[in-house]
Write a protein that holds these residues in place. Structure first.
Motif, PDB file in Angstrom:
ATOM      1  N   MET A 128       6.319  -4.885 -18.256  1.00  0.00           N
ATOM      2  CA  MET A 128       7.241  -5.759 -17.533  1.00  0.00           C
ATOM      3  C   MET A 128       7.321  -5.406 -16.050  1.00  0.00           C
ATOM      4  N   THR A 129       6.860  -4.222 -15.667  1.00  0.00           N
ATOM      5  CA  THR A 129       6.848  -3.854 -14.250  1.00  0.00           C
ATOM      6  C   THR A 129       5.805  -4.638 -13.467  1.00  0.00           C
ATOM      7  N   LYS A 130       4.890  -5.283 -14.170  1.00  0.00           N
ATOM      8  CA  LYS A 130       3.834  -6.096 -13.547  1.00  0.00           C
ATOM      9  C   LYS A 130       2.959  -5.286 -12.580  1.00  0.00           C
ATOM     10  N   THR A 131       2.818  -3.991 -12.855  1.00  0.00           N
ATOM     11  CA  THR A 131       2.028  -3.134 -11.967  1.00  0.00           C
ATOM     12  C   THR A 131       0.610  -2.890 -12.489  1.00  0.00           C
ATOM     13  N   LEU A 132       0.146  -3.729 -13.390  1.00  0.00           N
ATOM     14  CA  LEU A 132      -1.267  -3.676 -13.738  1.00  0.00           C
ATOM     15  C   LEU A 132      -2.068  -3.906 -12.461  1.00  0.00           C
ATOM     16  N   HIS A 133      -2.999  -3.016 -12.166  1.00  0.00           N
ATOM     17  CA  HIS A 133      -3.740  -3.110 -10.906  1.00  0.00           C
ATOM     18  C   HIS A 133      -5.115  -2.487 -11.064  1.00  0.00           C
ATOM     19  N   GLY A 134      -5.996  -2.814 -10.148  1.00  0.00           N
ATOM     20  CA  GLY A 134      -7.344  -2.260 -10.201  1.00  0.00           C
ATOM     21  C   GLY A 134      -7.994  -2.289  -8.833  1.00  0.00           C
ATOM     22  N   GLY A 135      -9.110  -1.598  -8.739  1.00  0.00           N
ATOM     23  CA  GLY A 135      -9.906  -1.622  -7.521  1.00  0.00           C
ATOM     24  C   GLY A 135     -11.115  -2.521  -7.754  1.00  0.00           C
ATOM     25  N   ALA A 136     -11.155  -3.663  -7.096  1.00  0.00           N
ATOM     26  CA  ALA A 136     -12.261  -4.604  -7.281  1.00  0.00           C
ATOM     27  C   ALA A 136     -13.575  -3.973  -6.818  1.00  0.00           C
ATOM     28  N   PRO A 137     -14.701  -4.409  -7.370  1.00  0.00           N
ATOM     29  CA  PRO A 137     -15.989  -3.836  -6.971  1.00  0.00           C
ATOM     30  C   PRO A 137     -16.247  -3.947  -5.476  1.00  0.00           C
ATOM     31  N   VAL A 138     -16.820  -2.904  -4.921  1.00  0.00           N
ATOM     32  CA  VAL A 138     -17.242  -2.939  -3.525  1.00  0.00           C
ATOM     33  C   VAL A 138     -18.518  -3.761  -3.444  1.00  0.00           C
ATOM     34  N   VAL A 139     -18.538  -4.762  -2.588  1.00  0.00           N
ATOM     35  CA  VAL A 139     -19.678  -5.669  -2.487  1.00  0.00           C
ATOM     36  C   VAL A 139     -20.677  -5.202  -1.435  1.00  0.00           C
ATOM     37  N   GLU A 140     -20.158  -4.694  -0.334  1.00  0.00           N
ATOM     38  CA  GLU A 140     -21.028  -4.237   0.754  1.00  0.00           C
ATOM     39  C   GLU A 140     -20.399  -3.008   1.401  1.00  0.00           C
ATOM     40  N   GLY A 141     -21.229  -2.010   1.696  1.00  0.00           N
ATOM     41  CA  GLY A 141     -20.706  -0.777   2.256  1.00  0.00           C
ATOM     42  C   GLY A 141     -20.085   0.083   1.171  1.00  0.00           C
ATOM     43  N   ASP A 142     -19.176   0.977   1.555  1.00  0.00           N
ATOM     44  CA  ASP A 142     -18.485   1.784   0.568  1.00  0.00           C
ATOM     45  C   ASP A 142     -17.010   1.833   0.922  1.00  0.00           C
ATOM     46  N   LYS A 143     -16.197   2.408   0.020  1.00  0.00           N
ATOM     47  CA  LYS A 143     -14.753   2.468   0.220  1.00  0.00           C
ATOM     48  C   LYS A 143     -14.258   3.878  -0.053  1.00  0.00           C
ATOM     49  N   TRP A 144     -13.401   4.360   0.862  1.00  0.00           N
ATOM     50  CA  TRP A 144     -12.742   5.650   0.704  1.00  0.00           C
ATOM     51  C   TRP A 144     -11.232   5.418   0.672  1.00  0.00           C
ATOM     52  N   VAL A 145     -10.562   6.026  -0.302  1.00  0.00           N
ATOM     53  CA  VAL A 145      -9.104   5.922  -0.386  1.00  0.00           C
ATOM     54  C   VAL A 145      -8.523   7.287  -0.736  1.00  0.00           C
ATOM     55  N   ALA A 146      -7.256   7.466  -0.403  1.00  0.00           N
ATOM     56  CA  ALA A 146      -6.500   8.643  -0.838  1.00  0.00           C
ATOM     57  C   ALA A 146      -5.279   8.141  -1.594  1.00  0.00           C
ATOM     58  N   THR A 147      -4.994   8.774  -2.728  1.00  0.00           N
ATOM     59  CA  THR A 147      -3.897   8.341  -3.582  1.00  0.00           C
ATOM     60  C   THR A 147      -2.859   9.445  -3.715  1.00  0.00           C
ATOM     61  N   LYS A 148      -1.591   9.043  -3.655  1.00  0.00           N
ATOM     62  CA  LYS A 148      -0.483   9.958  -3.906  1.00  0.00           C
ATOM     63  C   LYS A 148       0.350   9.388  -5.032  1.00  0.00           C
ATOM     64  N   TRP A 149       0.448  10.132  -6.140  1.00  0.00           N
ATOM     65  CA  TRP A 149       1.298   9.725  -7.255  1.00  0.00           C
ATOM     66  C   TRP A 149       2.598  10.495  -7.197  1.00  0.00           C
ATOM     67  N   LEU A 150       3.703   9.797  -7.413  1.00  0.00           N
ATOM     68  CA  LEU A 150       5.024  10.383  -7.337  1.00  0.00           C
ATOM     69  C   LEU A 150       5.651  10.447  -8.718  1.00  0.00           C
ATOM     70  N   ARG A 151       6.234  11.593  -9.049  1.00  0.00           N
ATOM     71  CA  ARG A 151       6.820  11.841 -10.357  1.00  0.00           C
ATOM     72  C   ARG A 151       8.355  11.783 -10.323  1.00  0.00           C
ATOM     73  N   GLU A 152       8.951  11.682 -11.504  1.00  0.00           N
ATOM     74  CA  GLU A 152      10.420  11.704 -11.620  1.00  0.00           C
ATOM     75  C   GLU A 152      10.991  13.021 -11.113  1.00  0.00           C
ATOM     76  N   GLY A 153      10.347  14.122 -11.492  1.00  0.00           N
ATOM     77  CA  GLY A 153      10.851  15.443 -11.142  1.00  0.00           C
ATOM     78  C   GLY A 153       9.801  16.263 -10.441  1.00  0.00           C
ATOM     79  N   GLU A 154      10.058  17.557 -10.323  1.00  0.00           N
ATOM     80  CA  GLU A 154       9.137  18.453  -9.625  1.00  0.00           C
ATOM     81  C   GLU A 154       7.806  18.553 -10.380  1.00  0.00           C
ATOM     82  N   PHE A 155       6.735  18.280  -9.669  1.00  0.00           N
ATOM     83  CA  PHE A 155       5.393  18.353 -10.270  1.00  0.00           C
ATOM     84  C   PHE A 155       4.889  19.789 -10.184  1.00  0.00           C
ATOM     85  N   ARG A 156       4.491  20.317 -11.337  1.00  0.00           N
ATOM     86  CA  ARG A 156       4.035  21.722 -11.412  1.00  0.00           C
ATOM     87  C   ARG A 156       2.611  21.771 -11.952  1.00  0.00           C
TER      88      ARG A 156
END
Length: 283
Positions: A255-283
């Motif tokens: 129900m959050t509607k956060t289904l998501h994806g990275g579409a195929p790269v058609v030309e060149g390349d792609k670089w990304v950095a991801t930060k995931w956030l947790r409810e509490g302290e991540f150990r």
């Protein structure tokens, strides 16, 4: 001027319009055209729909919502001034909660993250629900690596910026992950939260609780392809160097509607950095 009172009849009318598929902005415009004060109408609409959604969620035995990170966007600002950088607010969406920021990273920061990550790149893996481990899977064809939280001065600076922007403690974040997508590489639609009903997720959730937010930072601009897509709401976000895409999810449910994806790269390349956030302290 006599105060306008929101009656049960008005609330029922609002619900009927919503169930008929009317957009909230159209319902609001109709109320104002009928003489309702804009602020009163907007509050009535928000309260009625929020209560309706909460009751429907309870009836469906959905998991309860939890607090999530997010920027302060009161007054619809076009930019946010942070301690070390000013970022632009380029797009906002409420359901799902999606915000696109312009200029979150400088060109130098993007290039430094790429160069620092190159020596440690390996084939990306996905979480195995049965065990909580990870494995290479055909749905994800990028290469990637993880920095430990605060591993480098650059990581520390970016993590502090994220914490200020999204009003979420640094210690509640996983380490930065850098991903490289070669031509044709993709990440098929998925959710970032962990399914608590799967047997292997107990050990994953012990490390800081559920994931509740994602910040995806684009480190370069591929000539074609590589958009971040949200199939449930027909949204595509182009990968532009320095931009950052945030979305949150207050429960582990579709129900959050956060289904998501990275579409195929058609030309060149792609670089990304991801930060995931947790409810509490991540150990």
């Amino acid at each position: 001027m006599k105060a306008q009172v929101v009656t049960p009849e008005l609330r029922q009318w609002i619900l009927e319009q919503a169930k008929a598929g009317c957009r909230p902005e159209d319902v609001l415009a109709s109320m104002q055209a009928s003489g309702w004060d804009g602020a009163v109408a907007e509050q009535a609409l928000e309260d009625t729909l929020s209560q309706f959604l909460a009751e429907r969620a309870q009836q469906a035995a959905l998991p309860p919502p939890v607090p999530v990170p997010g920027p302060l966007l009161d007054g619809a600002p076009t930019q946010l001034v942070l301690a070390d950088r000013t970022v632009q607010v380029l797009l906002t969406m409420h359901n799902p909660r999606v915000v696109l920021f312009g200029g979150f990273l400088s060109d130098d920061e993007c290039e430094a993250l790429i160069e620092d990550s190159r020596p440690r790149m390996t084939r990306s893996e996905t979480v195995v629900n049965a065990t909580g481990g990870s494995e290479v899977h055909g749905s994800r064809t990028s290469h990637g690596m993880f920095f430990a939280r605060g591993e480098t001065p650059l990581c520390t600076r970016i993590e502090q910026r994220i914490a200020e922007l999204l009003r979420w403690p640094v210690i509640n974040g996983e380490g930065l992950q850098v991903l490289h997508y070669a031509p044709g590489a993709e990440y098929r639609p998925h959710y970032d939260y962990f399914d608590p009903l799967q047997p292997g997720m107990a050990s994953v959730l012990q490390r800081g609780g559920q994931r509740v937010g994602t910040l995806l930072m684009y480190l370069n601009t591929p000539p074609r392809g590589g958009a971040t897509v949200f199939p449930d709401v027909a949204l595509e976000v182009a990968p532009i160097k320095g931009h950052a895409l945030f979305f949150s999810y207050d429960r582990a449910h579709a129900m959050t509607k956060t289904l998501h994806g990275g579409a195929p790269v058609v030309e060149g390349d792609k670089w990304v950095a991801t930060k995931w956030l947790r409810e509490g302290e991540f150990r």
